[in-house]
Motif scaffolding. Structure first.
Motif, PDB file in Angstrom:
ATOM      1  N   GLY A   1      35.693  40.107  41.611  1.00 42.97           N
ATOM      2  CA  GLY A   1      35.360  40.370  40.211  1.00 42.97           C
ATOM      3  C   GLY A   1      34.113  39.653  39.741  1.00 42.97           C
ATOM      4  N   LYS A   2      33.248  39.262  40.669  1.00 42.45           N
ATOM      5  CA  LYS A   2      32.015  38.567  40.301  1.00 42.45           C
ATOM      6  C   LYS A   2      31.122  39.432  39.414  1.00 42.45           C
ATOM      7  CE  LYS A   2      30.640  38.048  44.505  1.00 42.45           C
ATOM      8  NZ  LYS A   2      31.774  38.784  45.147  1.00 42.45           N
ATOM      9  N   THR A   3      30.998  40.700  39.788  1.00 42.32           N
ATOM     10  CA  THR A   3      30.129  41.600  39.025  1.00 42.32           C
ATOM     11  C   THR A   3      30.681  41.845  37.630  1.00 42.32           C
ATOM     12  OG1 THR A   3      29.436  42.681  41.083  1.00 42.32           O
ATOM     13  CG2 THR A   3      28.983  43.845  39.036  1.00 42.32           C
ATOM     14  N   VAL A   4      31.997  41.941  37.516  1.00 39.24           N
ATOM     15  CA  VAL A   4      32.621  42.131  36.202  1.00 39.24           C
ATOM     16  C   VAL A   4      32.316  40.941  35.299  1.00 39.24           C
ATOM     17  CG1 VAL A   4      34.810  42.309  34.960  1.00 39.24           C
ATOM     18  CG2 VAL A   4      34.466  43.602  37.065  1.00 39.24           C
ATOM     19  N   LEU A   5      32.477  39.723  35.816  1.00 38.49           N
ATOM     20  CA  LEU A   5      32.210  38.534  35.011  1.00 38.49           C
ATOM     21  C   LEU A   5      30.729  38.430  34.679  1.00 38.49           C
ATOM     22  CD1 LEU A   5      33.018  35.933  33.624  1.00 38.49           C
ATOM     23  CD2 LEU A   5      32.829  34.758  35.833  1.00 38.49           C
ATOM     24  N   THR A   6      29.866  38.662  35.647  1.00 37.86           N
ATOM     25  CA  THR A   6      28.425  38.597  35.397  1.00 37.86           C
ATOM     26  C   THR A   6      28.022  39.609  34.332  1.00 37.86           C
ATOM     27  OG1 THR A   6      28.063  37.952  37.704  1.00 37.86           O
ATOM     28  CG2 THR A   6      26.140  38.671  36.460  1.00 37.86           C
ATOM     29  N   THR A   7      28.548  40.826  34.424  1.00 42.44           N
ATOM     30  CA  THR A   7      28.235  41.862  33.439  1.00 42.44           C
ATOM     31  C   THR A   7      28.756  41.483  32.061  1.00 42.44           C
ATOM     32  OG1 THR A   7      28.382  43.529  35.199  1.00 42.44           O
ATOM     33  CG2 THR A   7      28.417  44.328  32.935  1.00 42.44           C
ATOM     34  N   ALA A   8      29.954  40.917  32.017  1.00 42.60           N
ATOM     35  CA  ALA A   8      30.525  40.508  30.732  1.00 42.60           C
ATOM     36  C   ALA A   8      29.690  39.404  30.084  1.00 42.60           C
ATOM     37  CB  ALA A   8      31.973  40.045  30.928  1.00 42.60           C
ATOM     38  N   LEU A   9      29.273  38.437  30.883  1.00 47.81           N
ATOM     39  CA  LEU A   9      28.457  37.348  30.343  1.00 47.81           C
ATOM     40  C   LEU A   9      27.095  37.858  29.880  1.00 47.81           C
ATOM     41  CD1 LEU A   9      29.263  34.522  32.929  1.00 47.81           C
ATOM     42  CD2 LEU A   9      30.112  34.725  30.582  1.00 47.81           C
TER      43      LEU A   9
ATOM     44  N   CYS B   1      41.123  34.552  31.390  1.00 52.30           N
ATOM     45  CA  CYS B   1      41.501  35.652  32.286  1.00 52.30           C
ATOM     46  C   CYS B   1      40.912  36.948  31.756  1.00 52.30           C
ATOM     47  CB  CYS B   1      43.020  35.753  32.371  1.00 52.30           C
ATOM     48  SG  CYS B   1      43.617  37.081  33.445  1.00 52.30           S
ATOM     49  N   LEU B   2      40.188  37.649  32.623  1.00 45.66           N
ATOM     50  CA  LEU B   2      39.645  38.949  32.259  1.00 45.66           C
ATOM     51  C   LEU B   2      40.671  40.026  32.594  1.00 45.66           C
ATOM     52  CD1 LEU B   2      35.998  38.669  33.652  1.00 45.66           C
ATOM     53  CD2 LEU B   2      36.699  38.566  31.252  1.00 45.66           C
TER      54      LEU B   2
ATOM     55  N   ASN C   1      36.857  51.120  31.852  1.00 44.45           N
ATOM     56  CA  ASN C   1      35.453  51.522  31.789  1.00 44.45           C
ATOM     57  C   ASN C   1      34.573  50.283  31.937  1.00 44.45           C
ATOM     58  OD1 ASN C   1      32.935  52.579  31.332  1.00 44.45           O
ATOM     59  ND2 ASN C   1      33.286  53.087  29.180  1.00 44.45           N
ATOM     60  N   PRO C   2      34.117  49.970  33.144  1.00 45.72           N
ATOM     61  CA  PRO C   2      33.333  48.752  33.357  1.00 45.72           C
ATOM     62  C   PRO C   2      31.922  48.820  32.804  1.00 45.72           C
ATOM     63  CG  PRO C   2      33.443  50.029  35.383  1.00 45.72           C
ATOM     64  CD  PRO C   2      34.341  50.706  34.396  1.00 45.72           C
ATOM     65  N   THR C   3      31.546  49.966  32.212  1.00 43.48           N
ATOM     66  CA  THR C   3      30.221  50.080  31.600  1.00 43.48           C
ATOM     67  C   THR C   3      30.265  49.889  30.083  1.00 43.48           C
ATOM     68  OG1 THR C   3      30.358  52.485  31.278  1.00 43.48           O
ATOM     69  CG2 THR C   3      29.531  51.699  33.407  1.00 43.48           C
ATOM     70  N   ASP C   4      31.441  49.616  29.545  1.00 42.30           N
ATOM     71  CA  ASP C   4      31.606  49.425  28.101  1.00 42.30           C
ATOM     72  C   ASP C   4      31.127  48.019  27.733  1.00 42.30           C
ATOM     73  OD1 ASP C   4      32.400  49.115  25.474  1.00 42.30           O
ATOM     74  OD2 ASP C   4      34.381  50.039  25.766  1.00 42.30           O
ATOM     75  N   LEU C   5      29.846  47.897  27.404  1.00 45.01           N
ATOM     76  CA  LEU C   5      29.254  46.583  27.166  1.00 45.01           C
ATOM     77  C   LEU C   5      29.831  45.913  25.922  1.00 45.01           C
ATOM     78  CD1 LEU C   5      25.501  47.196  28.081  1.00 45.01           C
ATOM     79  CD2 LEU C   5      27.363  46.322  29.506  1.00 45.01           C
ATOM     80  N   ASN C   6      30.191  46.681  24.927  1.00 45.07           N
ATOM     81  CA  ASN C   6      30.790  46.090  23.729  1.00 45.07           C
ATOM     82  C   ASN C   6      32.126  45.430  24.061  1.00 45.07           C
ATOM     83  OD1 ASN C   6      28.723  46.862  21.952  1.00 45.07           O
ATOM     84  ND2 ASN C   6      29.640  48.885  21.649  1.00 45.07           N
ATOM     85  N   LYS C   7      32.940  46.121  24.845  1.00 40.09           N
ATOM     86  CA  LYS C   7      34.225  45.557  25.233  1.00 40.09           C
ATOM     87  C   LYS C   7      34.033  44.352  26.144  1.00 40.09           C
ATOM     88  CE  LYS C   7      38.716  45.421  25.504  1.00 40.09           C
ATOM     89  NZ  LYS C   7      39.530  45.039  24.322  1.00 40.09           N
TER      90      LYS C   7
ATOM     91  N   GLU D   1      33.136  41.374  24.175  1.00 37.69           N
ATOM     92  CA  GLU D   1      34.325  40.868  23.477  1.00 37.69           C
ATOM     93  C   GLU D   1      35.201  40.056  24.422  1.00 37.69           C
ATOM     94  OE1 GLU D   1      38.470  42.722  21.714  1.00 37.69           O
ATOM     95  OE2 GLU D   1      36.659  43.969  21.675  1.00 37.69           O
ATOM     96  N   LEU D   2      35.384  40.550  25.648  1.00 42.18           N
ATOM     97  CA  LEU D   2      36.202  39.834  26.626  1.00 42.18           C
ATOM     98  C   LEU D   2      35.561  38.499  26.993  1.00 42.18           C
ATOM     99  CD1 LEU D   2      37.256  42.775  28.986  1.00 42.18           C
ATOM    100  CD2 LEU D   2      38.613  41.678  27.198  1.00 42.18           C
ATOM    101  N   ALA D   3      34.249  38.490  27.136  1.00 38.77           N
ATOM    102  CA  ALA D   3      33.550  37.246  27.465  1.00 38.77           C
ATOM    103  C   ALA D   3      33.709  36.215  26.358  1.00 38.77           C
ATOM    104  CB  ALA D   3      32.071  37.517  27.724  1.00 38.77           C
TER     105      ALA D   3
END
Length: 226
Positions: free
Chosen positions: A14-22, A198-199, A204-210, A213-215
């Protein structure tokens, strides 16, 4: 600190998910300060193309990924297939240059802490030698506790400045599954490393607004002040 290394227990943690969220969080709440994203080494199509698609980084492909190999294999193996070497001096120079031009850099590592970068060095070795503050992504699944403990031990052996652990749901998980498989209190007790949040699984991993918010629900102060 103006750089943060995001690594994981293994591939697909989940590195890419966290990087994208940040990055999404930074884009929304810290737009007055410049952000850079780097994937120092990449084998095969993947993260560099993902970040180019989602963000306007004003970085060349080489600035995002200084070393790029065609085969989706460990870098020393992928490099050998192209009769090339893994030249870490190129990566270091690119990172140093980007750090001078941007206020903050998110650096996504390849694979996990134990993944080989060269025939002699792992991601953990590189993080330790380059003194990069590091966050460890641990996927929520059966065995997560053992993975967290083992990777923190490896990080300490390599003298990595580990600032925290982020749990990530690679699949939909119930609250009970998260608590049973990756209990934050127990992981913190066993590793003496703070769990920053915890993420949840994101359809939808392209939902930057969400993602932003998670970050915002993570303990971001630890990630940006070490």
């Amino acid at each position: 600190m103006n750089a943060l290394l995001i690594t994981g227990t293994d591939t697909e943690a989940g590195k890419t998910v966290l990087t994208t969220a940040l990055a999404a969080y930074w884009q929304r709440y810290c737009s007055a300060r410049s952000l850079g994203i780097m994937k120092p080494l990449q084998s095969g199509i993947g993260d560099r193309e993902w970040y180019q698609k989602l963000f306007s980084l004003e970085q060349s492909p080489e600035e995002i990924t200084p070393l790029y190999f065609q085969a989706p294999l460990a870098p020393p193996i992928a490099a050998a297939k192209e009769n090339r070497q893994v030249d870490l001096a190129v990566v270091w120079q690119a990172l140093t240059s980007l750090r001078q031009r941007r206020d903050f850099i998110l650096v996504e590592a390849l694979g996990g802490l134990g993944s080989p970068v060269t025939d002699e060095l792992t991601v953990a070795d590189l993080a330790g030698e380059w003194r990069l503050p590091t966050v460890l992504v641990v996927p929520v699944r059966l065995g997560a506790i053992a993975q967290a403990v083992a990777n923190v031990a490896l990080a300490r052996l390599a003298r990595v400045q580990l600032v925290g652990i982020v749990l990530n749901c690679v699949q939909p998980r119930t609250d009970t599954e998260i608590t049973d498989w990756a209990p934050a209190d127990l992981i913190q007790s066993l590793t003496n490393i703070p769990v920053l949040g915890c993420l949840p699984y994101l359809e939808n991993p392209t939902d930057l607004n969400k993602l932003a918010e998670l970050a915002s629900n993570l303990d971001l102060e630890r990630l940006t002040s070490s």
